[in-house]
Design a protein around this motif. Structure first.
Motif, short mmCIF file in Angstrom:
data_model
loop_
_atom_site.label_atom_id
_atom_site.label_comp_id
_atom_site.label_asym_id
_atom_site.label_seq_id
_atom_site.Cartn_x
_atom_site.Cartn_y
_atom_site.Cartn_z
N VAL A 90 0.83 -1.19 0.00
CA VAL A 90 0.00 0.00 0.00
C VAL A 90 0.87 1.25 0.00
CG1 VAL A 90 -1.72 1.29 1.29
CG2 VAL A 90 -1.88 -1.20 1.15
N TRP A 91 1.91 1.20 0.85
CA TRP A 91 2.78 2.38 0.93
C TRP A 91 3.64 2.53 -0.31
CZ3 TRP A 91 2.02 6.03 4.38
CH2 TRP A 91 1.26 5.70 5.50
N ILE A 92 4.10 1.40 -0.85
CA ILE A 92 4.89 1.48 -2.08
C ILE A 92 4.05 2.08 -3.19
CG2 ILE A 92 5.96 0.08 -3.88
CD1 ILE A 92 6.92 -1.79 -1.67
N ASP A 93 2.81 1.59 -3.30
CA ASP A 93 1.92 2.14 -4.32
C ASP A 93 1.68 3.62 -4.10
OD1 ASP A 93 1.79 -0.30 -5.41
OD2 ASP A 93 -0.26 -0.78 -4.81
N ALA A 94 1.47 3.98 -2.84
CA ALA A 94 1.23 5.39 -2.52
C ALA A 94 2.44 6.23 -2.94
CB ALA A 94 0.97 5.55 -1.03
N TRP A 95 3.63 5.71 -2.66
CA TRP A 95 4.84 6.45 -3.02
C TRP A 95 4.93 6.60 -4.52
CZ3 TRP A 95 8.06 9.96 -2.51
CH2 TRP A 95 9.32 9.96 -3.12
N ARG A 96 4.56 5.54 -5.26
CA ARG A 96 4.60 5.60 -6.71
C ARG A 96 3.70 6.72 -7.23
NH1 ARG A 96 3.92 -0.19 -7.83
NH2 ARG A 96 6.01 -0.54 -7.04
N VAL A 97 2.55 6.86 -6.58
CA VAL A 97 1.63 7.93 -6.98
C VAL A 97 2.23 9.29 -6.62
CG1 VAL A 97 -0.63 8.95 -6.55
CG2 VAL A 97 -0.41 6.49 -6.77
N LEU A 98 2.76 9.38 -5.39
CA LEU A 98 3.27 10.66 -4.91
C LEU A 98 4.44 11.15 -5.74
CD1 LEU A 98 3.08 10.06 -1.07
CD2 LEU A 98 1.71 11.65 -2.42
N ARG A 99 5.28 10.19 -6.16
CA ARG A 99 6.48 10.53 -6.90
C ARG A 99 6.15 11.31 -8.16
NH1 ARG A 99 9.88 5.29 -7.87
NH2 ARG A 99 8.18 5.14 -9.36
N SER A 120 6.43 20.53 -2.23
CA SER A 120 6.13 20.84 -0.83
C SER A 120 7.00 20.02 0.11
CB SER A 120 4.65 20.63 -0.53
OG SER A 120 4.19 19.42 -1.04
N ILE A 121 7.28 18.76 -0.27
CA ILE A 121 8.17 17.97 0.58
C ILE A 121 9.57 18.58 0.58
CG2 ILE A 121 9.47 15.79 0.49
CD1 ILE A 121 6.97 15.57 2.11
N GLY A 122 9.99 19.04 -0.60
CA GLY A 122 11.30 19.70 -0.69
C GLY A 122 11.38 20.91 0.23
N VAL A 123 10.30 21.72 0.20
CA VAL A 123 10.27 22.92 1.05
C VAL A 123 10.34 22.50 2.53
CG1 VAL A 123 8.78 24.79 1.83
CG2 VAL A 123 9.04 24.34 -0.60
N LEU A 148 1.57 26.37 3.74
CA LEU A 148 1.12 25.87 2.44
C LEU A 148 1.76 24.52 2.14
CD1 LEU A 148 -0.72 26.93 0.21
CD2 LEU A 148 1.31 27.66 -1.02
N ALA A 149 3.05 24.41 2.42
CA ALA A 149 3.76 23.17 2.12
C ALA A 149 3.14 22.00 2.89
CB ALA A 149 5.24 23.31 2.47
N PHE A 150 2.84 22.23 4.14
CA PHE A 150 2.24 21.15 4.94
C PHE A 150 0.86 20.79 4.41
CE2 PHE A 150 5.42 22.18 8.20
CZ PHE A 150 5.79 20.89 8.56
N VAL A 151 0.06 21.78 4.07
CA VAL A 151 -1.30 21.51 3.59
C VAL A 151 -1.26 20.71 2.30
CG1 VAL A 151 -3.36 22.59 2.65
CG2 VAL A 151 -2.33 23.50 4.72
N LEU A 152 -0.39 21.15 1.36
CA LEU A 152 -0.33 20.45 0.08
C LEU A 152 0.17 19.03 0.25
CD1 LEU A 152 1.01 23.28 -2.25
CD2 LEU A 152 -1.30 22.35 -2.13
N ALA A 153 1.17 18.87 1.11
CA ALA A 153 1.71 17.52 1.32
C ALA A 153 0.64 16.62 1.93
CB ALA A 153 2.94 17.58 2.23
N GLY A 154 -0.12 17.15 2.88
CA GLY A 154 -1.17 16.35 3.52
C GLY A 154 -2.24 15.95 2.55
N GLU A 155 -2.65 16.87 1.71
CA GLU A 155 -3.68 16.59 0.72
C GLU A 155 -3.21 15.52 -0.26
OE1 GLU A 155 -6.72 17.91 0.65
OE2 GLU A 155 -7.26 16.87 -1.19
N ALA A 156 -1.97 15.66 -0.71
CA ALA A 156 -1.44 14.68 -1.67
C ALA A 156 -1.35 13.30 -1.03
CB ALA A 156 -0.07 15.13 -2.16
N LEU A 157 -0.93 13.27 0.23
CA LEU A 157 -0.81 12.00 0.94
C LEU A 157 -2.17 11.32 1.06
CD1 LEU A 157 1.28 10.26 2.44
CD2 LEU A 157 0.63 11.44 4.53
N ARG A 158 -3.17 12.11 1.39
CA ARG A 158 -4.50 11.55 1.54
C ARG A 158 -4.97 10.92 0.23
NH1 ARG A 158 -9.38 12.67 0.21
NH2 ARG A 158 -8.78 14.58 -0.83
N GLU A 159 -4.75 11.65 -0.87
CA GLU A 159 -5.17 11.12 -2.16
C GLU A 159 -4.42 9.84 -2.50
OE1 GLU A 159 -5.08 13.79 -5.47
OE2 GLU A 159 -6.33 15.24 -4.39
#
Lengths: 325, 345, 373
Positions: free
Chosen positions: A42-51, A59-62, A306-317
């Motif tokens: 599940v996490w690997i798949d999630a990472w593939r999407v996030l990448r 946002s993660i970079g920031v 903003l960076a935290f909000v965007l990262a959280g939203e992307a993670l949820r998706e």
């Protein structure tokens, strides 16, 4: 934004007709560790999407850069954030000082860099604390129903009625003096925010757990003879927690801002410690003559939030498998 | 055997040529367009509805039956759904060539629709009496008093017991069946000539389903109103429809008078569908099963969409869509062996 | 007792008075005794939010239902939404505790049974394959969870093979293992749900409307699958549905439930072809069957019932069905009918005026013997 929407609608109109979507996910896996790879899957798949999401990567970079700034500020700025010469008081940005100088002639850039530590510590610690306590108490409330639920919910409602800033004023002004070391002030501040901040998380979680608790797959899990904790951790929480991910990341900014307002009132961190909140409050009287003193810490504050909000939203998706094909 | 081309316009029922149909759908196509692809949801669908007639559009999920209804009503979600071809003419006027303003006027006044989920179709914060009366005030220009009186009459007409006193109740205070009756009252408030009912009884208990269908049927025959009944329920169709349009993967595979499909089904899909309904003979043998599942609209190839599941499939079925042939007056089927099937009862 | 063993031919009510007499002796040989026995079960819920518990209205979801299920048998439970059939399922599964009455699985009281034992004896197939599978878990995880709950059934290393075997039983291949539910069709999802229920090797399965959410052309596949699993694995089914034609197809016996009570019970062909209770007649009339007479006109139907289900918080006095019944008389209002045997064997109805007459011998006030079963 209209294209993804269109696709979503298309998917809706087409109904659940996606079984022929072709092979998805890795098929060949070690047989021995089958169960474990699956959870990691599940996490690997999630990472593939996030990448593949530029906004998430940015946002993660920031966040990484800011974290690095908080850990080792001297890598980013030379000089002492508290040292300044009055001759440079309120000078605008120049090659000498990229963000200009404050009323005491201190370098704003250096101070912004050094201020990251206090602000991020408060932000991280409060988010972690409120989220954990909120999840635990929220699920306990939803699960137990009856008197325990009533007690938790009413206490939560009471705490929710008091703004952080007011709570902080009361707690800090009674427990600290001007001599209290900065680390103690910070700890008390964080604890105060956690105590008054968990109810909003718990409240949202309680309602989502109440909905998820009656889901058919939860009934099926119970019929299967799963233990209560397994049902909770494997079925209820993963499906109830996505609103929390977003809410928590959105509140990081609020915590940092609380620290800022308390510092503004002179109750938070005091020199030699530097924090963005302190800088904003310091700059506020010079809004017209030295706007940059207020501007740059505010920009950093905004970018962080903003960076935290965007990262959280992307993670949820990314953690929602129905978004994947 | 290939005498009828699939898109050939013309009356389906012998003798219907003298009187223009209330609604005439010709070669209707609906597509969903996304950035990546265009998916044909409805392909080359033609049928007509006469006044006072109940036509069932029968199909499973993904067959395009609901999209067809939405296209006629003019409530497709555009984007992503677009009408890609064909015409829909209502009392001789092409709805698709009309300005949106006229189309809006027709909607509700001449063609109206009821939906499966009556709870979400009604506004929870207004009383049902207000909602029915509002239609009359806004669209028929009635005054408050007149509209309220008419609304009470309408609720009475759809057999809501004690209608006058229930005007002030809110949708959640009604049972599912009663809410569906309120929806019907709103739909017929402006005396439309055509009513589209999209799975009107699917969410209801069986004993309530029949009651609602009887009310609908009575209203339609009293007012000489055409009814398009969109459903997946063979049982409802057998009892209440005059004619059947059977859809599969976006196309009409068979159309006939209701009894025709039960007595001489001329398409392997309709035969298989009838066979899969439990009957006393099946207890020993097990139910006849159609293998597989209805196709994803994206995956439908050039040939007959049912061919992969069809026990009669031949090589030709995969090459092109079989033409629609007339096996009996008013009975058409899109299958290469339609005549053989129809003769073999 | 032997007639109860046969699956298809055992169209006998397993709750005859005689069965009760040797129940104690039969328990020693579990093959003969009922695998599931529900006795006089009542389940009430208090609803509403009044602070004083006594003021809260009480909803009686299940009102004194007694049932028994023999090994290899299928019992059809028919009723509309809100009749208590799903509550009955939860009571049988041990997911709800009865307010009064007992539930026994293989002669063992459910109240004292452990979670693990209970769930390896009885399993559940749910109605909606879209909501009954956790959207965040793969097919493998969903089925393998049975072995998490029952670790003794399979060592960790054997799990994968067993999951593949379970999926094979329901006609799914190993390539489906890594898929998420949303990547499957409705029929495939329902198969995953069945595989999950089979994994703990239960002897009883409660199927709660297992096909009503599926496409018509897929329903038959799932029904055939359930029927063939029953004969190959020797399962007993409680098959809950509102659709009498499907229930008749799969069941040996049918119990019709209205407002928490059994109103008619009997061998499925008898109930289907000679319904005794007006509610059963109404259900048959309303299930719009697609059967046509030779001349193409719809088959003849018994009279329909009017009106809607009464408020379960405030049910009618006497017979609960009288408010919708075309036969209702004064006695129906004043006196609640008992569930009495009818002429044909194993057929009982709770009606003062059944279509087929009651045994005269049983029309006595002291009918509690029958009620106790």
């Amino acid at each position: 934004m209209s294209e993804p929407l269109a696709e979503e609608m298309a998917a809706e109109v087409l109904g659940g007709q996606t079984d022929s979507a072709g092979p998805t996910g890795p098929v060949s896996r070690g047989e021995e560790e089958a169960s474990d790879t699956r959870t990691r899957g599940v996490w690997i798949d999630a990472w593939r999407v996030l990448r593949s999401k530029p906004l998430f990567l940015i946002s993660i970079g920031v966040i990484l850069i800011l974290t690095l700034m908080a850990i080792a500020p001297s890598w980013f700025a030379s000089g002492d954030p508290n040292q300044g010469s009055l001759s440079k008081s309120l000078q605008g940005p120049s090659s000498e000082g990229w963000f200009g100088f404050d009323v005491n002639g201190r370098n704003v850039y250096t101070r912004v860099v050094y201020g990251a530590r206090a602000s991020l510590t408060v932000g991280f610690a409060c988010t972690l604390g409120t989220t954990l306590i909120g999840i635990v108490l929220g699920s306990v409330a939803a699960y137990s129903s009856g008197p325990v639920d009533s007690v938790i919910s009413r206490i939560g409602d009471m705490l929710l009625g008091i703004p952080f800033a007011l709570a902080g004023i009361i707690v800090l002004s009674t427990l600290t003096t001007f001599d209290t070391p900065n680390w103690q002030v910070e700890t008390i501040l964080i604890l105060t925010i956690i105590v008054f901040g968990w109810p909003s998380i718990a409240r949202v979680l309680r309602s989502t757990v109440l909905v998820t608790r009656n889901a058919d797959y939860v009934v099926a899990g119970k019929a299967l003879g799963l233990s209560g904790s397994r049902v909770l951790f494997r079925h209820i929480l993963p499906n109830a927690i996505s609103p929390i991910l977003v809410l928590s990341t959105m509140r990081v900014g609020g915590y940092i801002a609380t620290e800022a307002s308390l510092s503004y009132l002179g109750l938070g961190l005091h020199p030699p410690a530097v924090s963005w909140g302190q800088m904003v409050s310091d700059g506020q009287p010079y809004l017209r003559t030295g706007f940059h003193v207020l501007l740059f810490p505010s920009i950093f504050l905004a970018i962080t939030i903003l960076a935290f909000v965007l990262a959280g939203e992307a993670l949820r998706e990314a953690l929602d498998p129905t978004n994947r094909r | 055997m290939l005498d009828d081309s699939p898109a050939l316009p013309g009356p389906v029922l012998a003798g219907a040529a003298t009187e223009p149909a209330l609604l005439e759908v010709r070669s209707l196509g609906v597509q969903i367009r996304t950035r990546r692809e265009s998916i044909d949801i409805v392909r080359d669908v033609s049928f007509e509805v006469a006044r006072g007639e109940t036509v069932a559009v029968l199909g499973e999920s993904g067959s395009g039956k609901t999209m067809t209804g939405h296209a006629i009503m003019g409530i497709l979600d555009t984007p992503p759904a677009y009408i890609s071809s064909g015409s829909i003419s209502f009392q001789g006027h092409d709805l698709l060539k009309m300005p949106e303003r006229r189309r809006r006027d027709i909607r509700g006044r001449h063609i109206s629709m009821i939906f499966q989920d009556s709870l979400s179709a009604l506004n929870p914060v207004f009383s049902v009496g207000f909602q029915v009366a509002e239609v009359l005030r806004k669209r028929a220009g009635m005054g408050r008093r007149e509209a309220n009186a008419r609304a009470a009459e309408l609720l009475d007409l759809v057999e809501i017991p004690n209608a006058r006193n229930r005007m002030r109740d809110y949708p959640h205070e009604f049972s599912g069946g009663m809410r569906q009756r309120v929806m019907i009252a709103m739909a017929i408030a402006l005396e439309p000539e055509l009513l589209i009912a999209d799975e009107p009884t699917t969410a209801l208990d069986v004993t309530i389903q029949a009651q609602i269908m009887e009310t609908l049927q009575r209203l339609c025959s009293d007012r000489d109103m055409g009814l398009i009944l969109i459903t997946h329920d063979l049982g409802v169709v057998s009892e209440f429809a005059d004619r059947i349009i059977l859809m599969y993967a976006g196309r009409v595979v068979e159309s006939c008078v209701t009894a025709g499909i039960f007595t001489q089904a001329a398409h392997p899909y309709s035969r298989a569908l009838l066979d899969s309904v439990p009957q006393s003979a099946h207890r020993e043998t097990g139910l006849n099963v159609i293998p597989g599942a209805p196709p994803d609209p994206r995956e439908v190839g050039v040939g007959c969409a049912f061919a992969p599941r069809c026990s009669h499939a031949m090589d030709q079925c995969l090459v092109a869509v079989p033409p629609t042939v007339t096996v009996a007056p008013g009975h058409r089927s899109a299958c290469l062996i339609a005549r053989e099937l129809a003769d073999h009862v | 007792m032997s007639e109860q063993v046969g699956a298809r031919s055992g169209a006998q009510s397993g709750v005859q008075g005689g069965a009760r007499a040797d129940a104690a002796g039969a328990r020693a040989t579990p093959a003969v005794s009922p695998v599931l026995e529900v006795r006089q079960v009542v389940k009430t819920y208090s609803v509403g939010r009044s602070l004083i518990p006594k003021r809260r209205p009480v909803l009686t979801a299940v009102d004194g239902i007694s049932l028994s299920l023999a090994a290899g048998e299928t019992l059809g439970v028919v009723g509309e939404s809100g009749c208590g059939k799903s509550t009955l399922a939860k009571l049988a599964l041990g997911l709800e505790t009865p307010t009064s009455g007992t539930v026994e699985l293989m002669g063992r009281s459910l109240a004292s049974a452990s979670r693990t034992w209970r769930s390896s004896a009885i399993q559940l197939v749910m109605q909606d394959p879209y909501s009954s599978l956790n959207p965040r878990m793969t097919v493998y995880d969903i089925v393998a969870e049975a072995f998490v709950a029952h670790p003794l059934l399979a060592a960790r290393s054997e799990r994968r093979a067993l999951v593949v075997e379970m999926l094979g039983l329901v006609g799914l291949g190993p390539h489906q293992l890594e898929k998420f539910p949303h990547q499957l069709s409705g029929g495939q999802r329902q198969r995953v749900g069945i595989a999950r229920a089979l994994a703990p090797k239960p002897s009883i399965m409660v199927c709660d409307e297992p096909v009503s959410a599926l496409d018509v052309s897929v329903q038959a596949q799932v029904i055939n699958l359930l029927v063939s699993l029953q004969s190959s694995l020797g399962l007993s089914y409680v098959f809950i549905s509102h659709d009498l034609s499907i229930v008749r197809h799969v069941s040996d016996r049918i119990a019709v439930i209205y407002l928490g009570r059994i109103v008619e019970e009997g061998p499925s062909e008898t109930v289907y072809t000679q319904p005794a209770h007006p509610y059963t007649e109404a259900l048959l009339a309303s299930v719009a069957t697609a059967e046509f007479d030779a001349d193409g006109s719809p088959a003849k139907k018994p009279p329909r019932i009017r009106g809607e289900l009464p408020d379960p918080l405030n049910p009618p006095s006497g017979c609960p069905f009288r408010s919708r019944c075309y036969k209702a008389q004064d006695i129906c209002e004043s006196e609640a009918p008992d569930l009495l045997p009818l002429v044909s064997q194993g057929h009982r109805a709770r009606c003062h005026f059944p279509e087929v007459d009651h045994h005269q011998i049983n029309r006595t006030p002291t009918t509690s013997r029958m009620e106790q079963q």
